[in-house]
Write a protein that holds these residues in place. Structure first.
Motif, mmCIF file in Angstrom:
data_model
loop_
_atom_site.group_PDB
_atom_site.id
_atom_site.type_symbol
_atom_site.label_atom_id
_atom_site.label_comp_id
_atom_site.label_asym_id
_atom_site.label_seq_id
_atom_site.Cartn_x
_atom_site.Cartn_y
_atom_site.Cartn_z
ATOM 1 N N LEU B 13 -1.164 -2.838 -13.686
ATOM 2 C CA LEU B 13 0.155 -2.976 -13.190
ATOM 3 C C LEU B 13 0.680 -1.429 -12.529
ATOM 4 O O LEU B 13 0.990 -1.149 -11.380
ATOM 5 N N ALA B 15 -1.322 1.089 -12.217
ATOM 6 C CA ALA B 15 -2.172 1.673 -10.931
ATOM 7 C C ALA B 15 -2.004 0.930 -9.788
ATOM 8 O O ALA B 15 -1.991 1.766 -8.693
ATOM 9 N N LEU B 16 -1.623 -0.388 -9.712
ATOM 10 C CA LEU B 16 -1.182 -1.005 -8.353
ATOM 11 C C LEU B 16 0.039 -0.384 -7.806
ATOM 12 O O LEU B 16 0.007 -0.253 -6.701
ATOM 13 N N ILE B 17 1.024 -0.051 -8.662
ATOM 14 C CA ILE B 17 2.184 0.212 -8.017
ATOM 15 C C ILE B 17 1.957 1.817 -7.494
ATOM 16 O O ILE B 17 2.460 2.207 -6.536
ATOM 17 N N ILE B 19 -0.742 2.866 -6.488
ATOM 18 C CA ILE B 19 -1.697 2.719 -5.171
ATOM 19 C C ILE B 19 -0.543 2.419 -4.045
ATOM 20 O O ILE B 19 -0.794 3.021 -2.930
ATOM 21 N N PHE B 20 0.087 1.372 -4.335
ATOM 22 C CA PHE B 20 1.109 0.977 -3.194
ATOM 23 C C PHE B 20 1.884 2.285 -2.775
ATOM 24 O O PHE B 20 2.119 2.465 -1.640
ATOM 25 N N LEU B 23 -0.154 4.894 -0.959
ATOM 26 C CA LEU B 23 -0.326 4.214 0.630
ATOM 27 C C LEU B 23 0.681 4.724 1.497
ATOM 28 O O LEU B 23 0.534 5.204 2.683
ATOM 29 N N ILE B 24 1.877 4.246 0.894
ATOM 30 C CA ILE B 24 3.222 4.449 1.709
ATOM 31 C C ILE B 24 3.254 5.799 2.020
ATOM 32 O O ILE B 24 3.749 6.320 3.092
ATOM 33 N N PHE B 25 2.991 6.702 0.914
ATOM 34 C CA PHE B 25 3.487 8.321 1.303
ATOM 35 C C PHE B 25 2.407 8.702 2.319
ATOM 36 O O PHE B 25 2.578 9.636 2.894
ATOM 37 N N MET B 58 7.771 9.998 -6.329
ATOM 38 C CA MET B 58 8.391 8.513 -6.633
ATOM 39 C C MET B 58 7.855 7.689 -7.651
ATOM 40 O O MET B 58 8.384 7.033 -8.317
ATOM 41 N N LEU B 79 -2.316 9.051 -10.702
ATOM 42 C CA LEU B 79 -2.939 8.011 -9.950
ATOM 43 C C LEU B 79 -2.507 7.821 -8.390
ATOM 44 O O LEU B 79 -3.339 7.594 -7.593
ATOM 45 N N VAL B 83 -4.977 8.622 -5.184
ATOM 46 C CA VAL B 83 -5.199 7.575 -3.868
ATOM 47 C C VAL B 83 -5.311 8.690 -2.703
ATOM 48 O O VAL B 83 -6.301 8.355 -1.809
#
Lengths: 222, 186
Positions: B13, B15-17, B19-20, B23-25, B58, B79, B83
């Motif tokens: 969880l 790691a996924l947050i 990565i999200f 990616l957005i940054f 963030m 993490l 990314v």
């Protein structure tokens, strides 16, 4: 070289060039990295990107120092070349390492608990799906006439909802494939960390210290 | 999230947050380039960095708030920056170190409040520690030590505001949504 040691070396060099303010050191790091990169048969297009994109932050720091800094033009150029040194050293790492090898060696040779190695690896393998998901969330927003920007809490909220459900699914999938937390594992793909790796690692570190020593003690030459 | 421990699920969880967020940054990277291009002729390019600083910081408070285990803010932030390294950011290897520095900064706020204050107090501590630690890092890395006092104060205040808006306000809005939807089953 072993992927874990390579990561350590990359971070080590990057930290040292942050504190050593010397133009020669930066230029040598850039030159050597470039030669290594050319040996990895990097695509010309990627190489161009490596030089083009950092131009903005590097030039920004340069001009700002020239206008408002007290360090003089030499210091400004050190900051400029430092950015390129970071980027090229980092590129050697990313060009020659894939995440799977890194995760495997961190688990097998560096005593990282398996749940961290495989958990993070599993998440990173979802990267293409995550890219898709961000698009889906934005499109779904558009259908309701809502534009989601990077500052919209709803975008992150929906991303986190997806993360929660995916993390549950992934963890369950891994458990049902026989992954047990804290259990000893045998390895399908053993990774190696031998004397040659350590020798190379130490040799690079020593060579780098010599370079810094020579460069800082022969300032009068430059 | 009944048991707060380093379970496989929680690690994935985080790691996924991360990565999200990463990616957005990364998607907002054009904004940084545009700002830098606009500010370079004025010699004010470091402001581009400090205006957006909060955005990059963030992932830490967000993961720290959602998964309440010591170390989760650090891991999330680190993490998130990893990314960017793998997607090919502008900062190359130094993104790893920025990730370490920002991770320590985010984590420290929760540490100083004893991992008990998942409210404005903990968040404010995290904002403050992030600002101070990342600023100290740029002191060396980006040559802030050679700027005059006025420029330094300006940069520091800009960074503090940015961190407050993104890592504070926006994080709070997101976590409010999460709390209201009760997906975290606390």
């Amino acid at each position: 070289m072993n992927a874990g040691l390579k990561l350590l070396l990359t971070i080590w060099i990057a930290i040292e060039i942050s504190f050593v303010t010397n133009l020669t050191v930066n230029l040598v790091v850039i030159g050597v990295s470039l030669i290594i990169l050319l040996f990895t048969k990097i695509k010309w297009q990627s190489l161009f990107k490596l030089f083009f994109w950092p131009l903005f932050p590097a030039a920004g720091l340069l001009v700002s120092q020239l206008f408002y800094g007290n360090g003089g033009p030499l210091f400004a150029w050190i900051l400029f070349t430092r950015i390129y040194a970071y980027v090229l050293v980092g590129a050697i790492f990313t060009e020659t390492t894939d995440l799977t090898t890194l995760a495997l060696t961190l688990e097998q040779n560096f005593h990282l608990p398996a749940k961290f190695a495989y958990g993070v690896l599993a998440a990173f393998n979802l990267l293409p799906k995550i890219v898709e998901q961000v698009k889906t969330i934005k499109t779904a927003g558009l259908m309701r006439g809502v534009v989601l920007h990077f500052w919209s809490p709803q975008l992150y909220f929906k991303a986190i909802l997806a993360s929660i459900s995916w993390s549950e699914n992934l963890a369950e999938a891994m458990t049902s494939h026989g992954f047990v937390e804290g259990q000893r594992r045998s390895h399908r793909y053993p990774t190696r960390l031998n004397y040659l790796d350590w020798g190379l690692f130490i040799a690079v570190i020593i060579a780098f210290q010599l370079l810094i020593w020579v460069a800082t003690n022969s300032q009068s030459l430059f | 999230m009944k048991q707060q421990r380093w379970s496989l699920r929680n690690i994935i969880l985080i790691a996924l947050i991360a990565i999200f967020c990463g990616l957005i940054f990364w998607g907002a990277g054009f904004l940084y380039t545009a700002l830098t291009v606009a500010l370079t002729p004025l010699g004010m390019a470091p402001y581009a960095n400090d205006i957006l600083m909060g955005l990059w910081c963030m992932a830490g408070p967000l993961t720290g708030y959602i998964i309440r285990i010591p170390g989760s803010a650090f891991l999330g932030e680190f993490l998130g920056s990893a990314v960017e390294v793998f997607l090919g950011g502008q900062w190359g290897a130094s993104a790893f170190i920025s990730g370490l520095v920002q991770g320590i900064g985010s984590e420290l706020g929760f540490t100083l409040t004893g991992y008990k204050h998942y409210d404005w107090l903990g968040l404010s501590a995290s904002i403050l520690s992030t600002t101070i630690i990342t600023f100290a890092w740029d002191w060396f890395r980006s040559g802030y030590n050679q700027y005059g006092a006025l420029m330094l104060i300006g940069l520091f205040v800009t960074r503090l505001i940015s961190t407050f808006v993104f890592a504070g306000l926006l994080t709070r809005l997101i976590t409010n949504l999460l709390d209201r939807s009760q997906v975290l089953n606390r």
